[in-house]
Design a protein around this motif. Structure first.
Motif, PDB file in Angstrom:
ATOM      1  N   LEU A 152      21.565  49.295  32.039  1.00  0.00           N
ATOM      2  CA  LEU A 152      22.227  50.411  32.736  1.00  0.00           C
ATOM      3  C   LEU A 152      22.815  49.861  34.040  1.00  0.00           C
ATOM      4  N   VAL A 153      24.128  49.741  34.075  1.00  0.00           N
ATOM      5  CA  VAL A 153      24.750  49.069  35.212  1.00  0.00           C
ATOM      6  C   VAL A 153      25.671  49.973  36.018  1.00  0.00           C
ATOM      7  N   ALA A 154      25.936  51.159  35.505  1.00  0.00           N
ATOM      8  CA  ALA A 154      26.854  52.044  36.224  1.00  0.00           C
ATOM      9  C   ALA A 154      26.469  53.487  35.965  1.00  0.00           C
ATOM     10  N   GLY A 155      26.918  54.382  36.832  1.00  0.00           N
ATOM     11  CA  GLY A 155      26.586  55.788  36.606  1.00  0.00           C
ATOM     12  C   GLY A 155      27.377  56.736  37.483  1.00  0.00           C
ATOM     13  N   ALA A 156      27.635  57.907  36.922  1.00  0.00           N
ATOM     14  CA  ALA A 156      28.126  59.050  37.709  1.00  0.00           C
ATOM     15  C   ALA A 156      27.075  60.111  37.417  1.00  0.00           C
ATOM     16  N   LEU A 157      26.015  60.073  38.196  1.00  0.00           N
ATOM     17  CA  LEU A 157      24.771  60.712  37.777  1.00  0.00           C
ATOM     18  C   LEU A 157      24.645  62.160  38.186  1.00  0.00           C
ATOM     19  N   ALA A 185      23.968  48.924  41.082  1.00  0.00           N
ATOM     20  CA  ALA A 185      24.608  48.385  42.285  1.00  0.00           C
ATOM     21  C   ALA A 185      25.410  49.495  42.967  1.00  0.00           C
ATOM     22  N   PRO A 186      25.427  49.525  44.305  1.00  0.00           N
ATOM     23  CA  PRO A 186      26.089  50.615  45.023  1.00  0.00           C
ATOM     24  C   PRO A 186      27.536  50.818  44.602  1.00  0.00           C
ATOM     25  N   GLY A 238      32.608  44.963  32.908  1.00  0.00           N
ATOM     26  CA  GLY A 238      32.556  46.423  32.833  1.00  0.00           C
ATOM     27  C   GLY A 238      31.694  46.921  31.686  1.00  0.00           C
ATOM     28  N   ILE A 239      31.379  48.195  31.777  1.00  0.00           N
ATOM     29  CA  ILE A 239      30.514  48.782  30.752  1.00  0.00           C
ATOM     30  C   ILE A 239      31.183  48.793  29.386  1.00  0.00           C
ATOM     31  N   GLU A 240      30.319  48.715  28.366  1.00  0.00           N
ATOM     32  CA  GLU A 240      30.787  48.738  26.987  1.00  0.00           C
ATOM     33  C   GLU A 240      30.515  50.084  26.334  1.00  0.00           C
TER      34      GLU A 240
END
Lengths: 377, 377, 377, 377
Positions: B35-40, B57-58, B78-80
């Protein structure tokens, strides 16, 4: 108080009939009846031989129920009541004749084969001043009676949903073709009535739901199936119920689902709590108050209500079962016949009519493609 | 083989969301995703703070999913894939955007809020060449997969009856009025879709029945109720099913029956046997061959089928549960994304469309007074 | 708070080892540890290959634990803790070396093979200022923790009887002769210790009883048997316990009783109530107050105590299991290592010593013909 | 065959006695006995009043058992058998007198209060040529009889371990101080015998284990406790057993463990399989062949053995219980008395002696501090 037992005669219940033996054991458990006469078998000689093994005097082992009613009426010590354990189509004529002979009647369910007969019989009961008991066995279980009392006491609040199932598997294969005990007449619409599973087990489930909840039905919808090829009656029924006041329910009745022995269950939910019971573990009643832990209530144990205590013979955790439930019906009947109670818990003619009305409504619904039909008293 | 994890971003799943945490644990159990990215979170600042606690990461904690998709597309690393764990009404736009950005999608059920959206999304999945997974959790349970394999292998013969229930009690009182977690949007037709219990839990039951039996639905009839006063969606649903080929079924879905926690169950009966499973005791599968004793099959124990063994991490009798079932979906998704398997067991876009079609059919049926309506692909 | 995971190395836990995989999943569930180094296998090449699949950098896949400790000590980002999942006889030397290297230790049970070693290691822990955790898995179950809190709160009154059983059947046949996984070293006194079932499963039962009740043992009597011909260690043990203060108990530990998978159970009775728990249905805790109905408490449900809530990830009735129980140990360990808690619930060196003292007392008792022997700290 | 019932008199079993009522129901269920005489109560007038309610003729309601034996001997239609349901200390004198009067005896357990009495009575039985039956109720359960037949048939192989428990909670508080029904004499060593729980329930467990396994005991060790302050007999007993041939066992008997109603259970394990039974769910017998799935055998269902079928009155899944188990003892006794069977399954004098020998061995062991003592015929 000295002992005085009610003299009873039996119609049907020959050597190989399962339910006749059950009635006799149920009578004996509390010893309130004395089986003194019988017309036990369609084959008179066989019936007389079997009567002898039951301790029935030879002169009171009759060739037919008509003979029995006539002869017993002539005796000073004649029977006071009749137990009817024949195939379904005979319930009506035997009960009618017995009532007309001034006897109380304890009758296997269904009360009759048609609603018309049931209504006629109910009117006759009313007019006769005699008692009529319909042995919906499962109403005799102490935890079912406790469930009824808890619902009535508002323990689970306003009812929302009533789920009743009665599942068996003994008709999963076409056993009627091989002449299996009980299967032949039960799958013959002439002898059992037009309903198959719906009549044989569905009515038990329907009755139990009504007994416990006291809800009045309003409408139902029935999807009937005959899964076994060549079967002439339904062997599986899924029914949706709408009750007056807004509660909803389902009844699932089937005799063709492998792995189900005598899997009758009832779950009732209100806005404050829920109650769940299974016939195969009849000593337990699961009770949950909304937001609290599930509790397992046991017969005659902590939290037992009056009817459950009264319906128990042994302490909690000494399992009572099917025969004791049945015996509770006979015990109640004896008390009612003796005038010891105002009203027995045993179902009677109104419940018998309701059962037939239910079956007819199911058939009406199913024949129209499983649509909603009214079901009102 | 050295380790190569799939890079994934999450949309929704903020600090107080139950299901977001479940997805993250499920990812980690088998360690196939990173899990490397999010718009949570709908509140960006809160979402960023929470992302930091998850090790994101921020610069990859985004204010919106659109930001995330754009920025990640620009990164070499980037995310897959995207995991969508928002309220229902956002599933469609997020999934659409993600697919258009060339990403695989793992999406909470229901796929979308309307059937129209679902069909559009399914077409998009088809055109995109990307994978779309719908996290119908309960299909991840090893004993459910075993049940499916046993049915397919003919262990219980020709199917007769399929009984699915999904009962809860957390909406038994009007908790949405007090702003209870999850209750507010779930009872708001705009955010959850027009179906209440039917959409939230009924679709799980419907999906599970389809997953296990492979039966094609033909018609259904739905009786929907809102037992809690003022509730804007159904909170209780009783559905009858007719399947192509003659099998029958029921689905009971309710969120207002006290004493039911997460009581999902599935019983499937054929002419040769029966299989019964309950989510609250998910390690056990009751199997009866007609005429034989009931057997209690255990996960990864005697008689375990291939899918059940493959879906197990620990030996029989060391209980696995809900999180491991969920992890099986992620593991399968990872394998499918990596091209290691021909077909994953995880439901996808067709099951998503089927779920919306089911909900719409239920609503159609209910609005007409609970009548039979077709339900065909 | 941003993410900061504890760097950990693993000793043992190669590709075919069951328990190593369990530790790794347990670490990942709450993501508080990062597995960055390992000496995973007695065969270095195989260990390195396997390490790669776990995402361990090639230079941190070591040939031996000594290599690992030395090399990691030299790194700025070296490991802070070690997880020991080797056969029993290696627990002592590895733990000792790790502590001496200034690392925290998370060690499979039993702590060591002899009591002498255990006491030496406990002293070393004390002197080192480092944390030592013994993964008695079953103490991680939320309902076990709730049981402990309920006992401590006096919910069942003064304790009378403590019944612990740990029954399995995987050693019911002489599987060690066919080289079965895990059976060979476990039945070799040199590698597993002198105790067989008593050490492998009996210590779990003993530990669990102590964890839940807090009772101090006073005396025990152990009847050890080796039912399988040729087996060099006990495979069945029946133990009677006398606790300080007058409570009594039994421990039954066996690996040769067909039909038992991983059948660990604990029942505790006081003068006011009783509590009963089974590992194979770990979400349920039966609680009875004397004279009241039995209640089924569920994890994170009505009546949940603080530790049970804290040990839960998902709501009641979404089953958690063995891996989540294990993860609770790792989560607690992480908190303790990070100084976030005063005291973790995870067993440590004192419990490890107690376990060995228990095994040695059992062997002493058994060798004298199953007589009472003291068991005091 | 016409009906001929065995004429029986009862000693003890007055209005408030639980077990007397049970015997009477048990007699009636199969209708093989006719209760025609009684000395029912220590208070003669009360006994006569109660006798009348049972249908006993006034002249056959006696003031004492001696009166009854004398008067009945003088009648042509005098009793053929006596049922003894008094407090324990009267079993011996009544049984002795009955045998000397040439009557068959059906006696509650324990046979006598001391081993010496038991041996004397057994010799008398032998010399008398009359039948003596000891109503160890639980041997009447069909699934216990099936268990016995399965063990004898080698279904579970060579026996390893036999675990019997009989746990109750009705003596958890000092109820004897408040004069509670049954508690006063049961906790009085003069009336109940020196053993408390060990005699009252422990002997049932011991008998059941012997009945099912056929194992010969060799040695035992008993830890007896009196947890309730001021109690004059043990109320809790933990016993280890060594059987001839190497099998091991435990018996746990207690009447002070909250949450246990009448929790008798028996588990028997051999090298090929295991069998598990609980009195509170007596219709089920769990059977596992090593390496196969657990099977739930039901009374009169698939896999039923001869004795289980013979001991059933109704089909599988129509629960029979405690009263039917008891009735099986009476039915067997009737057949044996009538010479219809070679040997009844009902325990007799040898089992009565074995029970007292067991109690005395337990007391001997306990008084020496819970040490091993021989237990051989």
């Amino acid at each position: 108080m000295s002992k005085s037992r009610i003299r009873i005669g039996m119609v049907g219940g020959g050597e190989t009939a399962f339910i006749g033996a059950v009635h006799r054991i149920a009578m004996r458990i509390d010893d309130a009846f004395e089986l003194v006469a019988g017309a036990l078998d369609a084959e008179p000689a066989r019936g007389r031989r079997f009567a002898a093994t039951l301790g029935i005097a030879p002169e009171r082992a009759y060739d037919s129920y008509l003979d029995m009613l006539a002869a017993e009426a002539a005796r000073a010590d004649g029977i006071e009541a009749v137990a009817i354990v024949t195939p379904n189509f005979l319930h009506f004529p035997v009960a009618k004749a017995a009532l007309e002979a001034g006897l109380h009647v304890i009758c296997e369910k269904p009360m009759t084969v048609t609603l018309e007969e049931a209504e006629e019989l109910a009117a006759l009961v009313q007019a006769s001043g005699k008692q009529f008991f319909l042995t919906h066995t499962y109403t005799g279980y102490p935890m079912i009676r406790q469930m009824r009392e808890m619902v009535a006491a508002g323990e689970i609040g306003t009812l929302r949903r009533v789920e009743a199932e009665y599942l068996q598997d003994w008709l999963a294969a076409p056993v009627e073709r091989t002449g299996a005990e009980g299967a032949v007449w039960r799958t013959d619409p002439k002898k059992a009535g037009a309903g198959g599973a719906i009549g044989d087990v569905g009515t038990h489930a329907y009755n139990l739901a009504a007994f416990v909840t006291g809800l009045e039905p309003d409408e139902l919808l029935a999807e009937l199936s005959a899964f076994v090829e060549g079967r002439r009656v339904d062997d599986d029924a899924a029914i949706l119920m709408r009750y007056a006041g807004g509660a909803k329910g389902s009844i699932l009745a089937s005799q063709v689902l492998p792995g189900n022995g005598n899997n009758l269950s009832l779950r009732v939910y209100g806005d404050k709590g829920g109650l769940e019971w299974r016939q195969e573990a009849p000593e337990e009643l699961w009770f949950t108050r909304l937001g609290e832990a599930r509790q397992m209530l046991r017969r005659n144990g902590a939290g037992a209500t009056g009817a459950a205590v009264a319906g128990s013979r042994v302490p909690a955790a000494h399992p009572e079962g099917y025969l004791e439930a049945f015996a509770n019906l006979y015990r109640d009947a004896a008390r009612a016949i003796s005038g010891q109670t105002e009203g027995a818990l045993v179902p009677g003619a109104p419940e018998g009519v309701a059962g037939l009305r239910f079956v007819e409504a199911c058939l009406t619904s199913a024949q129209a493609g499983a649509v909603w039909v009214p079901l009102r008293p």
